[in-house]
Design a protein around this motif. Sequence first.
Motif, mmCIF file in Angstrom:
data_model
loop_
_atom_site.group_PDB
_atom_site.id
_atom_site.type_symbol
_atom_site.label_atom_id
_atom_site.label_comp_id
_atom_site.label_asym_id
_atom_site.label_seq_id
_atom_site.Cartn_x
_atom_site.Cartn_y
_atom_site.Cartn_z
ATOM 1 N N ILE A 125 0.840 -1.199 0.000
ATOM 2 C CA ILE A 125 0.000 0.000 0.000
ATOM 3 C C ILE A 125 0.874 1.246 0.000
ATOM 4 C CG2 ILE A 125 -1.750 1.284 1.280
ATOM 5 C CD1 ILE A 125 -2.666 -1.443 2.417
ATOM 6 N N SER A 126 0.613 2.165 -0.921
ATOM 7 C CA SER A 126 1.447 3.363 -1.059
ATOM 8 C C SER A 126 0.787 4.614 -0.507
ATOM 9 C CB SER A 126 1.815 3.590 -2.528
ATOM 10 O OG SER A 126 0.644 3.728 -3.308
ATOM 11 N N ASN A 127 -0.506 4.584 -0.254
ATOM 12 C CA ASN A 127 -1.147 5.775 0.303
ATOM 13 C C ASN A 127 -2.407 5.407 1.074
ATOM 14 O OD1 ASN A 127 -3.716 6.272 -1.476
ATOM 15 N ND2 ASN A 127 -2.081 5.759 -2.924
ATOM 16 N N ILE A 128 -2.758 6.299 1.986
ATOM 17 C CA ILE A 128 -4.016 6.201 2.721
ATOM 18 C C ILE A 128 -4.990 7.135 2.012
ATOM 19 C CG2 ILE A 128 -5.156 6.518 4.945
ATOM 20 C CD1 ILE A 128 -2.418 6.220 6.261
ATOM 21 N N PRO A 129 -6.092 6.642 1.492
ATOM 22 C CA PRO A 129 -6.979 7.490 0.681
ATOM 23 C C PRO A 129 -7.551 8.658 1.471
ATOM 24 C CG PRO A 129 -8.086 5.448 1.286
ATOM 25 C CD PRO A 129 -6.655 5.294 1.698
ATOM 26 N N ARG A 130 -7.612 9.822 0.808
ATOM 27 C CA ARG A 130 -8.226 10.998 1.414
ATOM 28 C C ARG A 130 -9.745 10.931 1.350
ATOM 29 N NH1 ARG A 130 -4.950 15.369 2.266
ATOM 30 N NH2 ARG A 130 -2.811 15.169 1.532
ATOM 31 N N GLN A 131 -10.252 10.138 0.404
ATOM 32 C CA GLN A 131 -11.691 10.036 0.222
ATOM 33 C C GLN A 131 -12.114 8.576 0.177
ATOM 34 O OE1 GLN A 131 -12.153 12.211 -3.443
ATOM 35 N NE2 GLN A 131 -12.776 14.059 -2.359
ATOM 36 N N ILE A 132 -13.369 8.376 0.500
ATOM 37 C CA ILE A 132 -13.925 7.021 0.479
ATOM 38 C C ILE A 132 -15.258 7.064 -0.251
ATOM 39 C CG2 ILE A 132 -15.080 5.330 1.947
ATOM 40 C CD1 ILE A 132 -12.859 5.579 3.893
ATOM 41 N N ASP A 133 -15.473 6.122 -1.146
ATOM 42 C CA ASP A 133 -16.734 6.058 -1.871
ATOM 43 C C ASP A 133 -17.809 5.430 -0.991
ATOM 44 O OD1 ASP A 133 -15.458 7.077 -4.028
ATOM 45 O OD2 ASP A 133 -15.106 5.138 -4.990
ATOM 46 N N VAL A 134 -18.973 6.082 -0.943
ATOM 47 C CA VAL A 134 -20.106 5.539 -0.215
ATOM 48 C C VAL A 134 -21.272 5.488 -1.185
ATOM 49 C CG1 VAL A 134 -21.594 5.775 1.778
ATOM 50 C CG2 VAL A 134 -19.244 6.611 1.882
ATOM 51 N N GLY A 135 -21.533 4.292 -1.735
ATOM 52 C CA GLY A 135 -22.544 4.191 -2.774
ATOM 53 C C GLY A 135 -22.071 4.945 -4.005
#
Length: 363
Positions: A125-135
Amino acid sequence: MVGVAACGTVNSIKALWETRIRKVQEEEKEEARRRKTKGGVTGRLDTSVWEDRLTLAKLKEKLQSEEGRLILRIEQEDWKSLPDCLVQLPHVQEWQIHRTGLQTIPSFISRFQNLLVLDLSRNGISNIPRQIDVGEAVRPLVLLSGELPQLKELLLSYNRIQLVPEELGCCQSLERLELAMNRNLDQLPNQLRNLKKLQHLDLSMNNFTRVPDCVVGMPMLEWLDMGGNHLQHLPEDIHRMEKLHTLWLQRNQLETLPENISRMASLDTLVLSSNKLTDIPQLMEDMSNLRFVNFRDNPLTLNVTLVSEKTETQEEDDREMFGREFMLTYIQEARKRSHAILHMHRVATATAVSAAPVDSIST
């Protein structure tokens, strides 16, 4: 003339029918093509459905129940990405996915409302996402606390993370955060001071040259490992970490310790081996709660050797030789040496004054 007209009429009728026949044939061919295409799509959809079912069945085999907690455990298998069908297992409370080559944290992670532990250590893993998809929507990572209100442990050691997003500071339920051995990680955002419940932080074997300000500002932090970095000094206000009881600082480049380290009332374990320390602050003598300390492999000015009275293992003897008793003895010897030097200086001054001519003294 009549024969010519009749021949022309026959030819016209023949041409008309040939045109109609060609049109019908073309329509039949087009319909055949449509049916074939539709059949291919249907076939692909059927194949995709069966693949998802097989993948889901495989994932279900990885589920384990321990102490009433449902755990998804995958070890040493090839899963560079996690399939969407995983959302059909929303009751999983702990992910333990190690050595799979996983490259990204899936966007559907927010669907797992009951998640307590997210352990993706030893992957790619190269990054921690700033955003997360919800639906269909895209929301900030703040949903790790909003959409995953029970998440307490985020373990991402032995990956390739270079940057920690400030949004991670919104994960206010976190009690344990591990980012060890990400190599190029050298800073943390100030927003992480908002992790009011964080008790355990592992930043070892990275590229830090200083203790991040946000770390000093974490009010509940009890355990900190920053060993194996490039720390050159410790913050003067280190005593603000009032609840810290364990501090690992081995294999850094520390040359001095701040005197305020003696004001860390809760500290009972301090590891300082393999640094560049030349002295030990005398105020550390008053750290009554400090049970274990290690100064091994430091170029300390004084050569202090303890006579071990233990008859247990050599490892325990070695540890004690550079432990609390060593520290106290060193401070006492340093104090004696300081007093001796001061006494010698005073004697030298008095001798010089007494040896000077009377005229020069009066002058």
